[in-house]
Write a protein that holds these residues in place. Structure first.
Motif, PDB file in Angstrom:
ATOM      1  N   LYS A 158     -18.543 -63.046 -37.841  1.00  0.00           N
ATOM      2  CA  LYS A 158     -19.981 -63.169 -38.101  1.00  0.00           C
ATOM      3  C   LYS A 158     -20.342 -64.490 -38.762  1.00  0.00           C
ATOM      4  O   LYS A 158     -21.294 -65.175 -38.347  1.00  0.00           O
ATOM      5  N   ASN A 159     -19.590 -64.887 -39.801  1.00  0.00           N
ATOM      6  CA  ASN A 159     -19.932 -66.114 -40.524  1.00  0.00           C
ATOM      7  C   ASN A 159     -19.768 -67.349 -39.649  1.00  0.00           C
ATOM      8  O   ASN A 159     -20.620 -68.248 -39.636  1.00  0.00           O
ATOM      9  N   THR A 160     -18.654 -67.400 -38.902  1.00  0.00           N
ATOM     10  CA  THR A 160     -18.415 -68.539 -38.022  1.00  0.00           C
ATOM     11  C   THR A 160     -19.465 -68.593 -36.916  1.00  0.00           C
ATOM     12  O   THR A 160     -19.939 -69.659 -36.529  1.00  0.00           O
ATOM     13  N   LYS A 161     -19.829 -67.422 -36.402  1.00  0.00           N
ATOM     14  CA  LYS A 161     -20.839 -67.343 -35.353  1.00  0.00           C
ATOM     15  C   LYS A 161     -22.165 -67.923 -35.841  1.00  0.00           C
ATOM     16  O   LYS A 161     -22.821 -68.690 -35.127  1.00  0.00           O
ATOM     17  N   GLU A 162     -22.551 -67.589 -37.068  1.00  0.00           N
ATOM     18  CA  GLU A 162     -23.812 -68.095 -37.600  1.00  0.00           C
ATOM     19  C   GLU A 162     -23.788 -69.618 -37.754  1.00  0.00           C
ATOM     20  O   GLU A 162     -24.762 -70.304 -37.448  1.00  0.00           O
ATOM     21  N   VAL A 163     -22.634 -70.142 -38.198  1.00  0.00           N
ATOM     22  CA  VAL A 163     -22.501 -71.593 -38.361  1.00  0.00           C
ATOM     23  C   VAL A 163     -22.606 -72.290 -37.008  1.00  0.00           C
ATOM     24  O   VAL A 163     -23.312 -73.296 -36.858  1.00  0.00           O
ATOM     25  N   LEU A 164     -21.924 -71.751 -35.986  1.00  0.00           N
ATOM     26  CA  LEU A 164     -21.927 -72.385 -34.680  1.00  0.00           C
ATOM     27  C   LEU A 164     -23.270 -72.244 -33.965  1.00  0.00           C
ATOM     28  O   LEU A 164     -23.671 -73.137 -33.215  1.00  0.00           O
ATOM     29  N   ARG A 165     -23.960 -71.140 -34.194  1.00  0.00           N
ATOM     30  CA  ARG A 165     -25.327 -71.024 -33.655  1.00  0.00           C
ATOM     31  C   ARG A 165     -26.186 -72.179 -34.164  1.00  0.00           C
ATOM     32  O   ARG A 165     -26.916 -72.823 -33.406  1.00  0.00           O
ATOM     33  N   GLN A 166     -26.107 -72.424 -35.464  1.00  0.00           N
ATOM     34  CA  GLN A 166     -26.887 -73.498 -36.064  1.00  0.00           C
ATOM     35  C   GLN A 166     -26.482 -74.847 -35.499  1.00  0.00           C
ATOM     36  O   GLN A 166     -27.331 -75.710 -35.239  1.00  0.00           O
ATOM     37  N   GLU A 167     -25.151 -75.027 -35.272  1.00  0.00           N
ATOM     38  CA  GLU A 167     -24.662 -76.296 -34.741  1.00  0.00           C
ATOM     39  C   GLU A 167     -25.138 -76.505 -33.307  1.00  0.00           C
ATOM     40  O   GLU A 167     -25.541 -77.605 -32.928  1.00  0.00           O
ATOM     41  N   GLU A 192     -28.090 -59.805 -28.850  1.00  0.00           N
ATOM     42  CA  GLU A 192     -29.528 -59.981 -29.030  1.00  0.00           C
ATOM     43  C   GLU A 192     -29.843 -61.024 -30.103  1.00  0.00           C
ATOM     44  O   GLU A 192     -30.851 -61.728 -30.014  1.00  0.00           O
ATOM     45  N   GLU A 193     -28.996 -61.127 -31.126  1.00  0.00           N
ATOM     46  CA  GLU A 193     -29.223 -62.131 -32.166  1.00  0.00           C
ATOM     47  C   GLU A 193     -29.066 -63.539 -31.607  1.00  0.00           C
ATOM     48  O   GLU A 193     -29.830 -64.444 -31.952  1.00  0.00           O
ATOM     49  N   ASP A 194     -28.072 -63.737 -30.740  1.00  0.00           N
ATOM     50  CA  ASP A 194     -27.923 -65.039 -30.068  1.00  0.00           C
ATOM     51  C   ASP A 194     -29.199 -65.383 -29.314  1.00  0.00           C
ATOM     52  O   ASP A 194     -29.711 -66.497 -29.393  1.00  0.00           O
ATOM     53  N   ALA A 195     -29.689 -64.404 -28.534  1.00  0.00           N
ATOM     54  CA  ALA A 195     -30.872 -64.630 -27.710  1.00  0.00           C
ATOM     55  C   ALA A 195     -32.088 -64.962 -28.565  1.00  0.00           C
ATOM     56  O   ALA A 195     -32.858 -65.885 -28.246  1.00  0.00           O
ATOM     57  N   ARG A 196     -32.284 -64.215 -29.655  1.00  0.00           N
ATOM     58  CA  ARG A 196     -33.457 -64.439 -30.506  1.00  0.00           C
ATOM     59  C   ARG A 196     -33.391 -65.790 -31.208  1.00  0.00           C
ATOM     60  O   ARG A 196     -34.392 -66.494 -31.312  1.00  0.00           O
ATOM     61  N   TYR A 197     -32.204 -66.144 -31.710  1.00  0.00           N
ATOM     62  CA  TYR A 197     -32.079 -67.368 -32.495  1.00  0.00           C
ATOM     63  C   TYR A 197     -32.122 -68.618 -31.619  1.00  0.00           C
ATOM     64  O   TYR A 197     -32.727 -69.632 -31.985  1.00  0.00           O
ATOM     65  N   LEU A 198     -31.500 -68.563 -30.441  1.00  0.00           N
ATOM     66  CA  LEU A 198     -31.313 -69.758 -29.639  1.00  0.00           C
ATOM     67  C   LEU A 198     -32.293 -69.891 -28.475  1.00  0.00           C
ATOM     68  O   LEU A 198     -32.587 -70.998 -28.036  1.00  0.00           O
ATOM     69  N   GLY A 199     -32.778 -68.786 -27.952  1.00  0.00           N
ATOM     70  CA  GLY A 199     -33.505 -68.836 -26.694  1.00  0.00           C
ATOM     71  C   GLY A 199     -34.936 -69.346 -26.788  1.00  0.00           C
ATOM     72  O   GLY A 199     -35.730 -68.840 -27.571  1.00  0.00           O
ATOM     73  N   ASP A 200     -35.256 -70.353 -25.972  1.00  0.00           N
ATOM     74  CA  ASP A 200     -36.639 -70.752 -25.756  1.00  0.00           C
ATOM     75  C   ASP A 200     -37.228 -69.970 -24.586  1.00  0.00           C
ATOM     76  O   ASP A 200     -38.421 -69.705 -24.550  1.00  0.00           O
ATOM     77  N   LYS A 201     -36.366 -69.636 -23.632  1.00  0.00           N
ATOM     78  CA  LYS A 201     -36.742 -68.807 -22.489  1.00  0.00           C
ATOM     79  C   LYS A 201     -35.667 -67.738 -22.288  1.00  0.00           C
ATOM     80  O   LYS A 201     -34.520 -67.924 -22.698  1.00  0.00           O
ATOM     81  N   LEU A 202     -36.061 -66.650 -21.651  1.00  0.00           N
ATOM     82  CA  LEU A 202     -35.132 -65.544 -21.422  1.00  0.00           C
ATOM     83  C   LEU A 202     -35.268 -65.028 -20.004  1.00  0.00           C
ATOM     84  O   LEU A 202     -36.378 -64.804 -19.509  1.00  0.00           O
ATOM     85  N   ILE A 203     -34.130 -64.861 -19.335  1.00  0.00           N
ATOM     86  CA  ILE A 203     -34.075 -64.139 -18.072  1.00  0.00           C
ATOM     87  C   ILE A 203     -33.216 -62.902 -18.306  1.00  0.00           C
ATOM     88  O   ILE A 203     -32.068 -63.008 -18.731  1.00  0.00           O
TER      89      ILE A 203
END
Length: 223
Positions: free
Chosen positions: A167-176, A195-206
């Motif tokens: 979880k911690n590494t995932k959060e750091v890499l999402r930010q990176e 879903e957290e990846d999608a919400r944090y990173l996504g500008d568009k979603l398919i």
């Protein structure tokens, strides 16, 4: 300068025909849906690893694929970075050699691409002389991400990029990844079940539903 990916193609799979239409500028597009819905197939077609049945794919008006014009540019000429779900690191090469391989293929010098700085930013700069078998799943994934970015692609494809991380590494890499996207301003296409990846990173979603009984489907980007 705005980079634009445009694609509209179909691909016959064993249980349905996948139809996809998308337009992605300097944004992060997230592909979500269950296994078997065609997410990775879309990445493979964009990268040139699989050939669509019909349609077109173009990046900045450069045609990668066109069934009408009988064009299908090989993967190595598409200037596309790809992070595979299984990492695809060469087992007989060290981390350093894995990173340099892609640069050599494109006649790029490591000092001009900030390759070692990328490794440091992902927390794996100290692993240069290790082999993939000596790395944890998370370390392999971070090395593979750095390798995909090192060639300075115009399009980056990410297949479940954080699946092997805690979880911690995932959060750091999402930010990176978010920071790198803001810096490079190129299309990122990311496949995820998270879903957290999608919400944090996504500008568009398919969202692909993956109903195996369907004979055909059409999905489109939702801003």
């Amino acid at each position: 300068m705005t980079t634009m990916l445009e694609a509209s193609f179909s691909k016959k799979l064993w249980h349905f025909t996948l139809n996809i239409k998308l337009e992605v500028g300097n944004e992060i597009l997230v592909l979500s849906g269950p296994s078997g819905a065609g997410k990775t197939t879309i990445l493979h077609c964009l990268a040139g690893l699989r050939k669509p049945f019909s349609g077109f794919i173009k990046l900045n008006n450069q045609v990668f694929f066109s069934s009408d014009d009988k064009v299908n540019i090989p993967t190595r000429y598409r200037n596309t970075g790809y992070l595979f779900q299984d990492y695809a690191l060469f087992p007989h090469m060290t981390v350093r050699q894995n990173l340099m391989y892609g640069l050599k293929c494109k006649n790029m010098k490591p000092e001009s691409t900030g390759t070692l700085q990328l490794l440091d930013s992902f927390g794996v700069g100290h692993l240069l002389d290790r082999y993939p078998r000596q790395l944890s799943g998370g370390e392999k994934q971070r090395v593979a991400l750095a390798r995909a970015l090192a060639v300075q692609p115009q399009l980056l494809l990410l297949d479940e990029p954080f699946s092997a991380l805690d979880k911690n590494t995932k959060e750091v890499l999402r930010q990176e990844v978010k920071r790198l996207h803001q810096q490079w301003q190129i299309p990122f296409i990311l496949v995820t079940h998270d879903e957290e990846d999608a919400r944090y990173l996504g500008d568009k979603l398919i969202s692909l539903e993956g109903q195996i009984k369907e004979a055909r489907r059409m999905v489109s980007a939702v801003t």
